[in-house]
Design an enzyme around this catalytic site. Sequence first.
Site, PDB file in Angstrom:
ATOM      1  N   ALA A  87      -9.189   7.943 -26.632  1.00 44.82           N
ATOM      2  CA  ALA A  87      -8.135   8.888 -26.716  1.00 44.82           C
ATOM      3  C   ALA A  87      -6.570   8.358 -26.695  1.00 44.82           C
ATOM      4  O   ALA A  87      -5.830   8.805 -27.192  1.00 44.82           O
ATOM      5  CB  ALA A  87      -7.804   9.543 -25.203  1.00 44.82           C
ATOM      6  N   LYS A  88      -6.669   6.679 -26.749  1.00 47.91           N
ATOM      7  CA  LYS A  88      -5.510   6.262 -27.344  1.00 47.91           C
ATOM      8  C   LYS A  88      -4.090   6.592 -26.825  1.00 47.91           C
ATOM      9  O   LYS A  88      -3.148   6.867 -27.352  1.00 47.91           O
ATOM     10  CB  LYS A  88      -5.452   5.881 -28.800  1.00 47.91           C
ATOM     11  CG  LYS A  88      -6.657   5.287 -29.523  1.00 47.91           C
ATOM     12  CD  LYS A  88      -6.448   5.331 -30.889  1.00 47.91           C
ATOM     13  CE  LYS A  88      -7.640   4.672 -31.628  1.00 47.91           C
ATOM     14  NZ  LYS A  88      -8.765   5.383 -31.312  1.00 47.91           N
ATOM     15  N   ARG A  89      -3.997   7.009 -25.426  1.00 48.78           N
ATOM     16  CA  ARG A  89      -3.203   7.330 -24.944  1.00 48.78           C
ATOM     17  C   ARG A  89      -1.855   6.548 -24.668  1.00 48.78           C
ATOM     18  O   ARG A  89      -2.188   5.293 -24.625  1.00 48.78           O
ATOM     19  CB  ARG A  89      -3.343   7.763 -23.194  1.00 48.78           C
ATOM     20  CG  ARG A  89      -4.436   8.930 -23.338  1.00 48.78           C
ATOM     21  CD  ARG A  89      -4.086  10.080 -24.117  1.00 48.78           C
ATOM     22  NE  ARG A  89      -5.047  11.493 -23.849  1.00 48.78           N
ATOM     23  CZ  ARG A  89      -5.011  12.375 -24.620  1.00 48.78           C
ATOM     24  NH1 ARG A  89      -4.433  12.434 -25.679  1.00 48.78           N
ATOM     25  NH2 ARG A  89      -5.919  13.553 -24.316  1.00 48.78           N
TER      26      ARG A  89
END
Length: 272
Positions: free
Chosen positions: A94-96
């Site tokens: 998700a590469k938050r």
Amino acid sequence: MNFHQKLTAAWTAHDSLLCVGLDPDLSKFPTHLRGKPDAVFEFCRAIVDATADLACAFKPQIAYFAALRAEDQLEALIAHIHANHPAVPVILDAKRGDIGATAAQYAREAFERYKADALTVNPYMGFDSVEPYLEWRDRGLIVLCRTSNPGGSDLQNLDIGQGRKLYQHVAELVATKWNPHGQAALVVGATFPQELADVRGIVGDLPLLVPGIGAQGGDIEATVKAGRSAAGAGLMISSSRAILYAGKDEDFADAARRVALETQKTINAFRR
């Protein structure tokens, strides 16, 4: 069992460094699945069941599910993996990259709602963007470091003084100050084998998630030789499209298994 323990066990039990990416694209699905309300789940479930014994991890990319309003099918898919293939950890890609209370909600989303074993995060708001996830001590936190895309050089390859690049500084932070409970791993692209070797030299045996083989052109031999740990492991080499869309007919899962097996064997040829 925490994420690192589960990953280490999967490396050994499955003799594999292959991470199977799950990026469902309806336009590439076999005809017999199109139009079905649960097509995303059925497609990904079939891939998972066909490749689970060949994988050290599965990596669903949340954007593909969210764009199709299929978050409920993502929940069902991860539940299926945990129930039927419990030895294989699930990385939610998700590469938050937010901070504080917002990051805490992203953590709840990943670890409570989806029950992922690990999550990818962006470090470029500093430690504030990492700290909220550390409360989940049994889960993995996989931090972007030297990504596989060419544009990553715009920032990640900046010289920060004394001959050091920004990605090297991120690697050192993640391996030391940002890893108080031993949860951390890093994303380093297969398209930059020298940088991959640099990161391995900085972080020791820390796990590395390595995208970029297959469609992005990363070389498996160079990747394994640059990134393997002293024990011949330490890598989650991700392949998505080449496996997912190896077949277009009702035998698509069998075709996916053949490509996954070939990829696993190629990786293992250079491990030891």
